[in-house]
Design a protein around this motif. Structure first.
Motif, PDB file in Angstrom:
ATOM      1  N   ALA A   4     -52.819  31.707  58.437  1.00  0.00           N
ATOM      2  CA  ALA A   4     -53.967  31.572  57.542  1.00  0.00           C
ATOM      3  C   ALA A   4     -54.074  32.716  56.551  1.00  0.00           C
ATOM      4  CB  ALA A   4     -55.249  31.482  58.362  1.00  0.00           C
ATOM      5  N   MET A   5     -53.477  33.870  56.879  1.00  0.00           N
ATOM      6  CA  MET A   5     -53.686  35.059  56.058  1.00  0.00           C
ATOM      7  C   MET A   5     -52.453  35.960  56.098  1.00  0.00           C
ATOM      8  SD  MET A   5     -57.091  37.423  56.384  1.00  0.00           S
ATOM      9  CE  MET A   5     -58.105  35.940  56.368  1.00  0.00           C
ATOM     10  N   SER A   6     -52.183  36.624  54.973  1.00  0.00           N
ATOM     11  CA  SER A   6     -51.089  37.598  54.937  1.00  0.00           C
ATOM     12  C   SER A   6     -51.489  38.855  55.688  1.00  0.00           C
ATOM     13  CB  SER A   6     -50.756  37.963  53.487  1.00  0.00           C
ATOM     14  OG  SER A   6     -51.839  38.683  52.911  1.00  0.00           O
ATOM     15  N   GLY A   7     -50.491  39.714  55.962  1.00  0.00           N
ATOM     16  CA  GLY A   7     -50.797  40.975  56.618  1.00  0.00           C
ATOM     17  C   GLY A   7     -51.758  41.820  55.815  1.00  0.00           C
ATOM     18  N   ALA A   8     -51.544  41.896  54.514  1.00  0.00           N
ATOM     19  CA  ALA A   8     -52.428  42.690  53.654  1.00  0.00           C
ATOM     20  C   ALA A   8     -53.838  42.106  53.624  1.00  0.00           C
ATOM     21  CB  ALA A   8     -51.851  42.753  52.241  1.00  0.00           C
ATOM     22  N   GLY A   9     -53.911  40.786  53.599  1.00  0.00           N
ATOM     23  CA  GLY A   9     -55.228  40.149  53.612  1.00  0.00           C
ATOM     24  C   GLY A   9     -55.972  40.422  54.899  1.00  0.00           C
TER      25      GLY A   9
ATOM     26  N   ALA B 199     -70.985  39.486  67.107  1.00  0.00           N
ATOM     27  CA  ALA B 199     -69.536  39.495  66.944  1.00  0.00           C
ATOM     28  C   ALA B 199     -69.009  38.088  66.665  1.00  0.00           C
ATOM     29  CB  ALA B 199     -68.881  40.079  68.186  1.00  0.00           C
ATOM     30  N   ARG B 200     -69.516  37.101  67.376  1.00  0.00           N
ATOM     31  CA  ARG B 200     -69.049  35.729  67.157  1.00  0.00           C
ATOM     32  C   ARG B 200     -69.396  35.258  65.748  1.00  0.00           C
ATOM     33  NH1 ARG B 200     -69.998  32.150  72.604  1.00  0.00           N
ATOM     34  NH2 ARG B 200     -68.797  30.661  71.383  1.00  0.00           N
ATOM     35  N   GLU B 201     -70.565  35.623  65.259  1.00  0.00           N
ATOM     36  CA  GLU B 201     -70.935  35.246  63.890  1.00  0.00           C
ATOM     37  C   GLU B 201     -70.006  35.908  62.874  1.00  0.00           C
ATOM     38  OE1 GLU B 201     -75.005  36.295  63.428  1.00  0.00           O
ATOM     39  OE2 GLU B 201     -75.755  34.747  64.808  1.00  0.00           O
ATOM     40  N   LEU B 202     -69.661  37.171  63.112  1.00  0.00           N
ATOM     41  CA  LEU B 202     -68.782  37.875  62.181  1.00  0.00           C
ATOM     42  C   LEU B 202     -67.378  37.276  62.208  1.00  0.00           C
ATOM     43  CD1 LEU B 202     -68.516  40.142  60.133  1.00  0.00           C
ATOM     44  CD2 LEU B 202     -67.943  41.702  62.016  1.00  0.00           C
ATOM     45  N   ILE B 203     -66.895  36.927  63.409  1.00  0.00           N
ATOM     46  CA  ILE B 203     -65.584  36.277  63.508  1.00  0.00           C
ATOM     47  C   ILE B 203     -65.572  34.995  62.683  1.00  0.00           C
ATOM     48  CG2 ILE B 203     -64.054  35.028  65.092  1.00  0.00           C
ATOM     49  CD1 ILE B 203     -64.907  37.110  67.247  1.00  0.00           C
ATOM     50  N   SER B 204     -66.599  34.187  62.843  1.00  0.00           N
ATOM     51  CA  SER B 204     -66.687  32.933  62.098  1.00  0.00           C
ATOM     52  C   SER B 204     -66.744  33.174  60.594  1.00  0.00           C
ATOM     53  CB  SER B 204     -67.921  32.151  62.560  1.00  0.00           C
ATOM     54  OG  SER B 204     -68.065  30.963  61.847  1.00  0.00           O
ATOM     55  N   GLU B 205     -67.379  34.281  60.197  1.00  0.00           N
ATOM     56  CA  GLU B 205     -67.567  34.563  58.775  1.00  0.00           C
ATOM     57  C   GLU B 205     -66.304  35.089  58.104  1.00  0.00           C
ATOM     58  OE1 GLU B 205     -70.019  37.758  55.968  1.00  0.00           O
ATOM     59  OE2 GLU B 205     -70.685  37.406  58.034  1.00  0.00           O
ATOM     60  N   ILE B 206     -65.579  36.016  58.757  1.00  0.00           N
ATOM     61  CA  ILE B 206     -64.517  36.723  58.030  1.00  0.00           C
ATOM     62  C   ILE B 206     -63.108  36.503  58.552  1.00  0.00           C
ATOM     63  CG2 ILE B 206     -66.166  38.532  57.399  1.00  0.00           C
ATOM     64  CD1 ILE B 206     -64.737  40.405  59.355  1.00  0.00           C
ATOM     65  N   GLU B 207     -62.936  35.939  59.747  1.00  0.00           N
ATOM     66  CA  GLU B 207     -61.588  35.859  60.309  1.00  0.00           C
ATOM     67  C   GLU B 207     -60.683  34.911  59.526  1.00  0.00           C
ATOM     68  OE1 GLU B 207     -60.420  36.397  64.752  1.00  0.00           O
ATOM     69  OE2 GLU B 207     -60.713  34.245  64.439  1.00  0.00           O
ATOM     70  N   GLY B 208     -61.262  33.845  59.004  1.00  0.00           N
ATOM     71  CA  GLY B 208     -60.509  32.988  58.094  1.00  0.00           C
ATOM     72  C   GLY B 208     -59.603  31.970  58.744  1.00  0.00           C
ATOM     73  N   MET B 209     -59.777  31.693  60.029  1.00  0.00           N
ATOM     74  CA  MET B 209     -58.952  30.666  60.669  1.00  0.00           C
ATOM     75  C   MET B 209     -59.706  30.079  61.857  1.00  0.00           C
ATOM     76  SD  MET B 209     -56.100  32.649  62.974  1.00  0.00           S
ATOM     77  CE  MET B 209     -56.590  33.344  64.568  1.00  0.00           C
ATOM     78  N   ASP B 210     -59.259  28.917  62.307  1.00  0.00           N
ATOM     79  CA  ASP B 210     -59.789  28.277  63.503  1.00  0.00           C
ATOM     80  C   ASP B 210     -58.919  28.707  64.679  1.00  0.00           C
ATOM     81  OD1 ASP B 210     -60.747  26.664  65.514  1.00  0.00           O
ATOM     82  OD2 ASP B 210     -60.146  24.768  64.578  1.00  0.00           O
ATOM     83  N   ARG B 211     -59.514  29.383  65.652  1.00  0.00           N
ATOM     84  CA  ARG B 211     -58.741  29.828  66.806  1.00  0.00           C
ATOM     85  C   ARG B 211     -58.311  28.684  67.716  1.00  0.00           C
ATOM     86  NH1 ARG B 211     -61.306  35.426  69.321  1.00  0.00           N
ATOM     87  NH2 ARG B 211     -61.329  36.634  67.375  1.00  0.00           N
ATOM     88  N   GLY B 212     -58.978  27.551  67.639  1.00  0.00           N
ATOM     89  CA  GLY B 212     -58.681  26.485  68.587  1.00  0.00           C
ATOM     90  C   GLY B 212     -58.947  26.960  70.006  1.00  0.00           C
TER      91      GLY B 212
END
Length: 422
Positions: free
Chosen positions: A156-161, A343-356
């Protein structure tokens, strides 16, 4: 992939003793695509299964409640003849749960055949709907072929991203929004033909024998982290948080282990994780033991700060009690953060992928409520010729984005190497 099955007939289950079958993973049958096989193996012992006598696919915030209710129904109506009577014999299901409430499917599956071994004793369990089936021949099958022409690319994201995302998380932590957050990233492997999941399972089990090598419905890996084990009222949970990469030089690695054990950043991250596990287990236990200091767990590729939390559960008739404990613990600070909701809200906001199902509970449970549920780490999801690898890192106030990216790369290594040929 395993497909949902619905039957009004009760499950008929029989467990009989078995001569030592040898390598459990060598018993798993193969097919042209990902077979309906399940696995939970550590240091040669554990459970493997194939086929699907019953399946549930719960989803949403109440996925654990759906799973518990379904399992209570299965246990209540099943006809069981168990000649071995150990944890893991009789009626057994394997499960894997989505990390988040909002996205991702979960699964519970009762295999048609389960072969198990523990403490020098082995057995085979057959399960079917409505009638007793013949005990199958248990013997090694033709070994799997390695994946062909595997290439890797960013997910979902590059290393730099991803470094930028880590930097934003550090900013939020230093602003006082939260104490810790665990951020994950993915890597995509693509082969020229469908990947036989048995190949990486064999490789992971050989390379990481002290981890729990697992496969449930396309999600596989070798997790070092036991979310919770319940066995006849005794509960244990292994907490890992704080990581350093090994060099391969024994003397250098010993020095690094000492550095890890003194690292204020890693000790802080570890303390959050232990505290979250102890707080979650406390309402379910009459007594608990929480060690004052962690030990350093040495794995082939990394070292972790580790703590084993233990307890004794209240007397209960809950046939899904190990799953109840897993729900209470998920997500711990080791895979979510502190405070959990922020923490869960922040993960949803910025992580940028669905963990499944990555970082969710994965494991097994029997009709007595005993079971083992690990955290689906060092894992990947297989879909034909495409394999999606996952890795995560705990971010605290003084985390360095470049160092966290390097740690994530190290955590990809087990599955990445397992996809290679010999």
């Amino acid at each position: 992939m395993t497909q949902p099955q619905v039957s009004a007939d009760p499950l008929v289950v029989r467990t009989v003793p078995l001569d030592d079958p040898g390598d459990l993973l060598a018993l798993l049958p193969g097919s042209a695509t990902t077979p309906d096989v399940t696995a939970w193996v550590r240091n040669g012992d554990g459970l493997v299964g194939w086929g699907a006598a019953a399946v549930l696919r719960p989803a949403g915030a109440d996925r654990f409640a759906q799973a518990r209710a379904w399992w209570v129904d299965q246990v209540g109506t099943a006809v069981v003849r168990d000649e071995v009577r150990l944890p893991g014999t009789g009626l057994v299901c394997f499960g894997s749960f989505a990390f988040a409430d909002e996205t991702g499917d979960s699964v519970l599956v009762v295999p048609e055949v389960v072969v198990g071994r523990r403490g020098g004793r082995a057995w085979v369990t057959t399960t079917s709907a409505g009638a007793l089936t013949t005990t199958p021949e248990v013997a090694p099958v033709e070994p799997p072929a390695p994946p062909s022409n595997v290439t890797f690319s960013d997910g979902a994201m590059s290393g730099a991203g991803w470094e930028s995302v880590v930097a934003e998380a550090v900013r939020r932590i230093n602003a006082g929004d939260l104490e810790k957050v665990v951020l994950a990233r993915d890597l995509v492997a693509t082969a020229s033909e469908d990947v036989d999941v048995r190949w990486p399972l064999h490789r992971l089990s050989e390379s990481y024998p002290m981890c729990w090598t697992f496969h449930v419905d396309g999600l596989f890996g070798a997790t070092p982290e036991m979310l919770v084990r319940r066995e006849r009222g005794l509960v244990t949970s292994r907490v890992l948080a704080g990581t350093i990469r090994r060099t391969g030089d024994d003397e250098r690695d010993l020095a690094l282990a000492a550095t890890l054990a003194r690292s204020s950043k890693d000790l802080e991250e570890h303390e959050y994780a232990v505290r979250s596990v102890a707080d979650a287990l406390a309402p379910h236990c009459t007594s608990m033991n929480v060690p004052e200091a962690p030990f350093v767990l040495h794995l082939p590729n990394v070292m972790h700060l580790a703590t084993d939390v233990a307890g004794v559960t209240h007397e209960t008739d809950d046939v899904a009690s190990s799953l109840t404990l897993a729900e209470a613990l998920h997500p711990s600070a080791a895979v979510g953060g502190t405070p959990t909701s922020v923490a869960r809200e922040l993960i949803s906001e910025i992580e940028g992928m669905d963990r499944g199902r990555y970082a969710g509970p994965v494991g097994w449970m029997d009709a007595a409520g005993d079971g083992e549920w690990g955290i689906a780490l060092r894992s990947a999801e297989i879909d034909g010729a495409r394999v999606r690898l996952f890795a995560g890192c705990g971010i605290v106030a003084d985390s360095d984005p470049a160092a966290e990216l390097a740690e994530a790369q190290a955590k990809f290594v087990p599955v990445r190497d397992a996809l290679a040929g010999r």
